[in-house]
Write a protein that holds these residues in place. Structure first.
Motif, mmCIF file in Angstrom:
data_model
loop_
_atom_site.group_PDB
_atom_site.id
_atom_site.type_symbol
_atom_site.label_atom_id
_atom_site.label_comp_id
_atom_site.label_asym_id
_atom_site.label_seq_id
_atom_site.Cartn_x
_atom_site.Cartn_y
_atom_site.Cartn_z
ATOM 1 N N ARG A 436 -5.462 -9.110 16.874
ATOM 2 C CA ARG A 436 -4.321 -8.755 16.026
ATOM 3 C C ARG A 436 -3.021 -9.205 16.700
ATOM 4 N N PHE A 437 -2.377 -10.197 16.106
ATOM 5 C CA PHE A 437 -1.084 -10.641 16.611
ATOM 6 C C PHE A 437 0.027 -9.734 16.087
ATOM 7 N N ARG A 438 -0.026 -9.419 14.832
ATOM 8 C CA ARG A 438 0.864 -8.422 14.227
ATOM 9 C C ARG A 438 0.156 -7.887 12.991
ATOM 10 N N PHE A 439 -0.208 -6.645 13.067
ATOM 11 C CA PHE A 439 -0.978 -6.002 12.004
ATOM 12 C C PHE A 439 -0.588 -4.533 11.995
ATOM 13 N N GLY A 440 0.195 -4.134 10.979
ATOM 14 C CA GLY A 440 0.722 -2.779 10.988
ATOM 15 C C GLY A 440 1.548 -2.553 12.235
ATOM 16 N N SER A 441 1.200 -1.535 12.997
ATOM 17 C CA SER A 441 1.918 -1.234 14.245
ATOM 18 C C SER A 441 1.319 -1.954 15.453
ATOM 19 N N ASP A 442 0.228 -2.696 15.255
ATOM 20 C CA ASP A 442 -0.426 -3.395 16.362
ATOM 21 C C ASP A 442 0.205 -4.760 16.590
ATOM 22 N N GLY A 443 0.436 -5.084 17.840
ATOM 23 C CA GLY A 443 0.923 -6.397 18.225
ATOM 24 C C GLY A 443 0.240 -6.838 19.498
ATOM 25 N N ASN A 444 -0.375 -8.037 19.462
ATOM 26 C CA ASN A 444 -1.098 -8.574 20.620
ATOM 27 C C ASN A 444 -2.127 -7.577 21.147
ATOM 28 N N ILE A 445 -2.974 -7.131 20.226
ATOM 29 C CA ILE A 445 -4.044 -6.174 20.531
ATOM 30 C C ILE A 445 -5.367 -6.795 20.112
ATOM 31 N N ILE A 446 -6.423 -6.534 20.875
ATOM 32 C CA ILE A 446 -7.770 -6.980 20.507
ATOM 33 C C ILE A 446 -8.656 -5.746 20.392
ATOM 34 N N VAL A 447 -9.087 -5.442 19.175
ATOM 35 C CA VAL A 447 -9.890 -4.249 18.887
ATOM 36 C C VAL A 447 -11.363 -4.643 18.853
ATOM 37 N N ARG A 448 -12.211 -3.873 19.561
ATOM 38 C CA ARG A 448 -13.660 -4.068 19.504
ATOM 39 C C ARG A 448 -14.300 -2.837 18.887
ATOM 40 N N ASN A 449 -15.357 -3.070 18.104
ATOM 41 C CA ASN A 449 -15.991 -1.947 17.429
ATOM 42 C C ASN A 449 -17.367 -2.386 16.931
ATOM 43 N N HIS A 450 -18.097 -1.412 16.351
ATOM 44 C CA HIS A 450 -19.343 -1.715 15.658
ATOM 45 C C HIS A 450 -19.311 -0.980 14.323
ATOM 46 N N MET A 451 -20.154 -1.395 13.391
ATOM 47 C CA MET A 451 -20.264 -0.702 12.114
ATOM 48 C C MET A 451 -21.727 -0.475 11.803
ATOM 49 N N SER A 452 -22.088 0.773 11.452
ATOM 50 C CA SER A 452 -23.452 1.138 11.104
ATOM 51 C C SER A 452 -23.450 1.913 9.797
ATOM 52 N N ARG A 453 -24.212 1.423 8.834
ATOM 53 C CA ARG A 453 -24.344 2.060 7.514
ATOM 54 C C ARG A 453 -22.985 2.295 6.874
ATOM 55 N N GLY A 454 -22.106 1.302 6.984
ATOM 56 C CA GLY A 454 -20.805 1.356 6.339
ATOM 57 C C GLY A 454 -19.743 2.146 7.066
ATOM 58 N N THR A 455 -20.053 2.663 8.246
ATOM 59 C CA THR A 455 -19.093 3.490 8.990
ATOM 60 C C THR A 455 -18.746 2.806 10.318
ATOM 61 N N TRP A 456 -17.458 2.692 10.591
ATOM 62 C CA TRP A 456 -17.009 2.115 11.846
ATOM 63 C C TRP A 456 -17.078 3.144 12.957
ATOM 64 N N GLY A 457 -17.396 2.684 14.154
ATOM 65 C CA GLY A 457 -17.460 3.556 15.319
ATOM 66 C C GLY A 457 -16.108 3.713 15.988
ATOM 67 N N MET A 458 -16.135 4.067 17.254
ATOM 68 C CA MET A 458 -14.896 4.286 18.001
ATOM 69 C C MET A 458 -14.372 2.957 18.526
ATOM 70 N N GLU A 459 -13.090 2.729 18.307
ATOM 71 C CA GLU A 459 -12.476 1.478 18.738
ATOM 72 C C GLU A 459 -12.304 1.427 20.255
ATOM 73 N N GLU A 460 -12.438 0.235 20.801
ATOM 74 C CA GLU A 460 -12.054 -0.040 22.177
ATOM 75 C C GLU A 460 -10.868 -0.994 22.132
ATOM 76 N N ARG A 461 -9.772 -0.632 22.819
ATOM 77 C CA ARG A 461 -8.539 -1.401 22.712
ATOM 78 C C ARG A 461 -8.005 -1.897 24.055
ATOM 79 N N THR A 462 -8.500 -1.357 25.143
ATOM 80 C CA THR A 462 -7.965 -1.727 26.448
ATOM 81 C C THR A 462 -8.351 -3.170 26.785
ATOM 82 N N ILE A 463 -7.356 -3.964 27.182
ATOM 83 C CA ILE A 463 -7.607 -5.348 27.589
ATOM 84 C C ILE A 463 -6.832 -5.642 28.868
#
Length: 524
Positions: A436-463
């Motif tokens: 995410r270069f600029r997305f809502g309040s996020d700037g220069n952030i890389i979000v990692r996650n998984h999705m199971s049965r239509g539900t997203w898990g907990m985001e990891e944001r630390t880089i």
């Protein structure tokens, strides 16, 4: 509530007249990205009630930056005549520069942001529900027009689609978003490439190490609407004509509708080559790549092979690149040859990941071999379209390596890479990487996650750092290990993502989407 993308138009021809999906209503936003020529000409954005032309057309919002007057005129056109102009405020546009513009529809007015800053309001003179058409004309090139509207709330952690604001029934933030600083003119060098960002034109620069077989030069830029000619030369030094030796003279001529290729040797021009289509368009961006082969230069324009040019001067004598004429350059990237890259990258990756009996050491994706075994290299996929969707040959087994090479536009918002179970949007995702270069309040952030049965898990944001540069190319490698996915970017280890869904071999589809251009995908 959230904003949901309901339509997008990429690289429309100018003048452009198009439908606004669903018409206008309070809470809707129109997002426009483009670039202005250096000629300081005017352009116009109209929100209209039809596709008719003057004097029949009803225009609810006429937005007209005028460089010759130094102001932005806002007006409406009703019943065959223009109404009272509004011109107060600063002038937020600059010749030759990219821009971002948001028009947010409120109950009583339009709010307009330019380059991340609130610019002005314009009270409704024509009911918004009558507006169904957008028109853009004048001296401007447009990368993207996107239409966003209020949608249903998403679960926490779900990757929202382009939420640049809230609808008016919610508390109102300032219209607009924070723009990351644009890359400045500069020189960057890494293990396998040299890059010059936003150079002034005319440009004359050294080719580090000279040319070699396998080396490539990528030039990304924009053309004005004035249909001027421009020249790219691969030279033997910086002398002037007639002393200058030019191994490749590449000269698009708009007035003749052809691209002249030639060489300059012994004080004279040699035989011209003119055959082939004309791949350039006034006012449009372009991406050009020159690849050095043993017998010729291969020249690609906008991802398509344009022509070859047989060597007339030995390429090892070439050490200088020059660019001149009517164009703006975003980036010049000089990449090492494949053999140079293999040797250098092998040395640089030795200490990144130590090989084990079950998992290969982290490699480059080019001729890499696992410890004690042979890693087959599948045929690379060259210049695939985005969104990209492909099966992973052999599945995401431990030791599988995915090499993604691409480049970023001058004003990207976000892009994502998924390793998922199938091709459907609702399928499970083992690894979601959202840049995410600029997305809502996020700037220069890389979000990692998984999705199971239509539900997203907990985001990891630390880089540890943000590895992407706007307007620049990148090289990403994803390595599947028994316990995690490992990611390296531009030859540096970047992060790990522990497996949350098992077994990882189920997830045999690669999906890439968003504001990115892909040059090569390779599976090993």
């Amino acid at each position: 509530m959230a904003l949901t993308q309901i339509g997008m138009v990429n690289n429309p021809p100018i003048p452009y007249t198009g439908n606004i999906p669903g018409g206008l209503l309070p809470g809707k936003q129109i997002f426009i990205q483009g670039v202005l020529p250096l000629t300081q000409e005017n352009f116009t954005v109209n929100l209209q009630c039809s596709t008719q032309t003057y004097p029949q057309v009803e225009v609810a919002l006429h937005f007209n930056p005028r460089f010759n007057q130094g102001n932005v005129v806002r007006n409406s056109h009703e019943k065959g005549s223009w109404k009272k102009e509004e011109t107060y405020g600063s002038f937020p546009f600059h010749p030759g520069q990219p821009f971002e513009m948001i028009i947010a529809v409120e109950i009583s007015q339009y709010k307009i942001a330019v380059n991340g800053q609130h610019f002005t309001e314009f009270q409704h003179r024509i009911p918004v529900h009558l507006v169904n058409t957008i028109n853009i004309c004048g001296a401007v090139s447009i990368f993207c027009i996107r239409f966003d509207a209020p949608g249903q709330a998403m679960p926490t952690g779900y990757p929202q689609n382009f939420g640049y604001g809230q609808p008016p029934m919610m508390p109102q933030p300032q219209v607009g978003f924070q723009v990351q600083p644009q890359p400045v003119i500069g020189f960057q060098q890494s293990l396998n490439y040299t890059e010059v960002v936003n150079p002034a034109v005319p440009y004359v620069g050294e080719i580090p190490g000279g040319l070699a077989s396998g080396k490539s030069i990528t030039i990304q830029g924009a053309l004005p609407l004035t249909q001027e000619t421009f020249v790219i030369n691969l030279q033997c030094g910086r002398q002037q004509y007639p002393q200058l030796e030019v191994a490749l003279h590449f000269n698009p001529r708009f007035n003749e509708g052809c691209v002249v290729r030639n060489s300059h040797q012994g004080g004279a021009w040699k035989n011209e080559e003119r055959f082939g289509a004309f791949p350039f368009h006034p006012g449009q961006n372009f991406d050009m790549k020159i690849v050095v082969e043993l017998r010729q230069y291969q020249i690609f324009v906008n991802g398509q092979l344009f022509t070859g040019f047989q060597h007339r001067i030995p390429f090892h004598k070439v050490n200088t690149l020059s660019i001149s004429g009517g164009l703006s350059i975003f980036c010049v990237r000089i990449s090492s040859s494949e053999m140079e890259t293999r040797s250098s990258l092998h040395e640089s990756f030795v200490s990144v990941y130590q090989p084990s009996s079950s998992t290969p050491s982290f490699g480059t994706g080019i001729g890499y071999q696992a410890a004690g075994s042979y890693a087959p290299s599948f045929q690379p996929i060259i210049n695939p379209p985005v969104p990209f969707l492909s099966g992973i040959p052999g599945g995401a087994v431990p030791g599988k390596m995915i090499n993604i090479m691409g480049s970023l536009a001058s004003m990207p918002c976000r892009f994502h890479v998924n390793l998922q179970e199938g091709t459907q949007d609702s399928c499970d995702v083992a690894f979601h990487m959202d840049v995410r270069f600029r997305f809502g309040s996020d700037g220069n952030i890389i979000v990692r996650n998984h999705m199971s049965r239509g539900t997203w898990g907990m985001e990891e944001r630390t880089i540890p750092f943000f590895p992407f540069s706007i307007g620049a190319s990148f090289d990403m490698i994803i390595l599947v290990e028994t316990t995690c996915f490992k990611v390296a970017i531009n030859n540096k280890h970047f992060l790990e993502f522990k497996h949350r869904l098992h077994p990882p071999t189920r997830y045999s589809t690669l999906k890439i989407g968003g504001d990115v251009r892909l040059s090569q995908i390779r599976f090993q």
